[in-house]
Design an enzyme around this catalytic site. Structure first.
Site, PDB file in Angstrom:
ATOM      1  N   ARG A  74       0.821  -1.198   0.000  1.00  0.00           N
ATOM      2  CA  ARG A  74       0.000   0.000   0.000  1.00  0.00           C
ATOM      3  C   ARG A  74       0.864   1.261   0.000  1.00  0.00           C
ATOM      4  O   ARG A  74       0.662   2.160  -0.809  1.00  0.00           O
ATOM      5  CB  ARG A  74      -0.903   0.000   1.223  1.00  0.00           C
ATOM      6  N   THR A  75       1.812   1.305   0.901  1.00  0.00           N
ATOM      7  CA  THR A  75       2.662   2.499   0.988  1.00  0.00           C
ATOM      8  C   THR A  75       3.473   2.682  -0.293  1.00  0.00           C
ATOM      9  O   THR A  75       3.564   3.787  -0.830  1.00  0.00           O
ATOM     10  CB  THR A  75       3.602   2.393   2.213  1.00  0.00           C
ATOM     11  N   LYS A 109      23.865  -8.700  -0.389  1.00  0.00           N
ATOM     12  CA  LYS A 109      25.311  -8.833  -0.592  1.00  0.00           C
ATOM     13  C   LYS A 109      26.091  -8.076   0.471  1.00  0.00           C
ATOM     14  O   LYS A 109      27.297  -7.906   0.362  1.00  0.00           O
ATOM     15  CB  LYS A 109      25.695  -8.318  -1.984  1.00  0.00           C
ATOM     16  N   ARG A 132      11.746   2.300   3.037  1.00  0.00           N
ATOM     17  CA  ARG A 132      11.132   1.508   4.105  1.00  0.00           C
ATOM     18  C   ARG A 132      12.169   0.519   4.584  1.00  0.00           C
ATOM     19  O   ARG A 132      12.798  -0.165   3.764  1.00  0.00           O
ATOM     20  CB  ARG A 132       9.950   0.732   3.509  1.00  0.00           C
ATOM     21  N   HIS A 173       6.504   6.554  10.800  1.00  0.00           N
ATOM     22  CA  HIS A 173       5.918   6.339   9.476  1.00  0.00           C
ATOM     23  C   HIS A 173       5.258   7.672   9.118  1.00  0.00           C
ATOM     24  O   HIS A 173       4.040   7.789   9.079  1.00  0.00           O
ATOM     25  CB  HIS A 173       4.906   5.198   9.542  1.00  0.00           C
TER      26      HIS A 173
END
Lengths: 306, 306, 306
Positions: free
Chosen positions: A51-52, A80, A101, A129
């Site tokens: 959604r974000t 890595k 995120r 957030h």
């Protein structure tokens, strides 16, 4: 160059300007359709959040810009062993702005320190957030007409809920806000919010255990989920679970202008029968999420549209 | 507002218009290069399907539009327990049209019921895959010049093959279609297709066991795979496996205008030596898949190009 | 139609033209902002590689083009057993040019043989990664002003390092190049490079064990990682590990114009304290990676910009 790490990074005045811009975008989307032509947003999602991520991508595309990135850490160079600091320096060569995120608190902050493009924190663990909070503020301001003089119910898991803590921090900056904190005893708001934020700012609040006892007094109700595993014992859970499910009966107790918000996804804490109630605005909230992200991208990129 | 759930959602007349549009797109791609400027397609793939997803994405990009979405359920909010109904309401805020692939039958239908944007079923379990069928129809009509008066061989697993069932349902609406059903005994077409579709519509058909016995009579051959694990016993499999592999020798038995189609991916059911035969049109089919999806997006978005 | 499989696919003259184009793009990006309007790049990454993929995507977007594709084999039709030859024929219907990363050596070559669009090898197993080598050449030429008359240190795992082998092959085509090969004994350059490339081309080289012994003589230092598991025994590893870590002290031994390159990601083989040294150009290298890929896309698509 500015980044967005926390909703409090912007002053009340700056936030007002961003929300004004978001409302202008809502009213005149065509005016902004080419504002970011030739610009690129990188979505660096070390943890999936459809959604974000899609909201950011839609926002950038609505501005005429392009999007590149990754949607989980597996397919990224994090596997890595590359540091976030190195990744952001590379990504700075590939794009003009970035939404990150990350499961680790503070990772976007580390990135911002080395970045040569604006970094937006799109959620860092249980920490912040900010674009959710700005979405919430814009939704309230747009649909209630104000961010002052409101009695706001916050319902659900108030102990661990990042979204709720962040919203409280953002709202105490406005005049005459009252909170009704609705939760089971064991999931009450933590002391560092209650004492250091609410009481320190002389903000009125009451704590109640049952949603139906609060409905009549609210200007808006912000729902979140109470997860079964948060309860101390099965007995409490069985006794109380229905207290925190919003259904038609509870809606009947509320005033005609009381709005219901939810950060989504919802599971069963709002009964689907409530969806068609005009006071249920949680899907509209998703639309405001796109507008605020558009306004934010324009602001951080310092793009002016006349 | 219309959705596309099944190939039969469109009448024969409507389908003809969509195919006319697809052929116009093929002839004059530049005319359509900006038809969807500023519009967004969401590709919601709860189950991976690269070919179908990329075909939709290419179609939207050819129209000047943008694409956002996810390519597997892991990286989606489905993992957080969100319902398809809630997801589509959110995605309606992010995009103008959506293509949904889902492992559960009926999921796109559930989404369509709550959606405020057109939903295209891009495959729901073993149920429907309408854009594949429309691709098949467009390929046949474009390369044979007609959808009537055809003898069509369907070869492979006719019992479980979704693509084949869907194609039969679509073709019985045209005049004078004959089917040659080529399969092992245990993988024959099910009774609910044979009786309720073919016989109910008075459509001629024969059932044969060996592909080479059918080749001479066909206007076109639609190949699908016979998976080893579908056979009742190893003995049958060993005896029959070569019956259903199309090679140069079998192609020699067919007429000069007989076309070979395949929904792809193929594994070994068509020998690579057949690829260069001008009658092998399964790769052209992929190109028609892009044109039909472009026509479909324009039709569902009600975009007119003059 | 041309593909790019190996850095040696282009003659020195052709490469010069591509690098001239890359430098013109660097100087006048706006001139190229619409060069690939309406064109599509497919990124077929059967193995994740964020940096390389995003660099290609940024390059295509900077040219006004679109991007589609997949970022790992899980979400691709490879999982259904489709051959690379079949996949590229389909993808040829969806896009105008393609970048393919594959864990199997030679896979992009197999694809190129059946493709009707240009294929760029974006790394095939331990074999080739030509756009990395072209990035390295462009970085050196842009920042040193030449590709001739250079003393170049190559440090780290010279036995298994694909990047280093490829760079040697590319550089021996220029006049008066000297190599200083810096590695532990067990990770020295293999004979088939030393004899068949260096000696066969009469290229000067020395082999040294310690980075600090080489620093003073170098025009540029190309760093790569030495992985612990490459050492024959723990004792050697402990004794030598610091020999191959570039830090401020070792930088003090080098001349004022000696540049440090690294293909990235780096783990700890370059200390972060070196990052702010103006001679450290490994992040600039990432920027040159975008320019060279832009030039390459234009060249392979035969797009001329006046």
């Amino acid at each position: 160059m500015r980044h967005l790490m926390s909703p409090l990074d912007f002053s009340v005045g700056e936030l007002n300007e961003i929300m004004n811009l978001a409302n202008d975008i809502e009213a005149h989307p065509d005016k902004y359709a080419h504002a970011c032509d030739g610009k690129k947003l990188a979505t660096l999602f070390y943890e999936p959040s459809t959604r974000t991520r899609l909201s950011f991508e839609a926002a950038m595309m609505n501005l005429g810009g392009n999007v590149l990135g990754f949607s989980s850490a597996d397919s990224s160079s994090a596997a890595k062993g590359e540091s976030v600091s190195d990744t952001i320096r590379i990504v700075s060569c590939y794009s003009d702005i970035c939404a990150m995120r990350h499961p680790k608190e503070g990772a976007p902050m580390v990135a911002a320190a080395k970045s040569s493009i604006p970094v937006i924190n799109a959620g860092d663990g249980g920490h912040q957030h900010p674009t959710q909070t700005l979405t919430d503020l814009l939704t309230i301001r747009s649909l209630k007409g104000r961010l002052e003089n409101l009695t706001i119910g916050l319902c659900g898991d108030l102990k661990f809920g990042r979204t709720v803590h962040s919203l409280i921090n953002a709202l105490v900056r406005y005049e005459n806000i009252k909170f009704v904190l609705i939760s089971p005893d064991e999931l009450r708001i933590p002391d560092y919010i209650r004492e250091d934020v609410l009481e320190a700012n002389h903000v009125d609040y009451v704590q109640v255990e049952r949603l139906e006892d609060a409905m009549a007094d609210l200007d808006l109700l912000y729902m979140t989920r109470v997860q079964k595993e948060r309860f101390f014992n099965e007995e409490d859970y069985v006794r109380m679970k229905d207290f925190y499910i919003l259904d038609k009966n509870k809606m009947d107790l509320a005033g005609p202008d009381m709005l219901v918000l939810h950060p989504l996804p919802r599971v069963n804490e709002i009964s689907v029968e409530v969806d068609d109630d005009p006071r249920a605005v949680y899907f509209k909230q998703a639309q405001y999420g796109v507008y605020i992200r558009m306004a934010l991208i324009l602001t951080l990129l310092e793009v002016k549209v006349c």
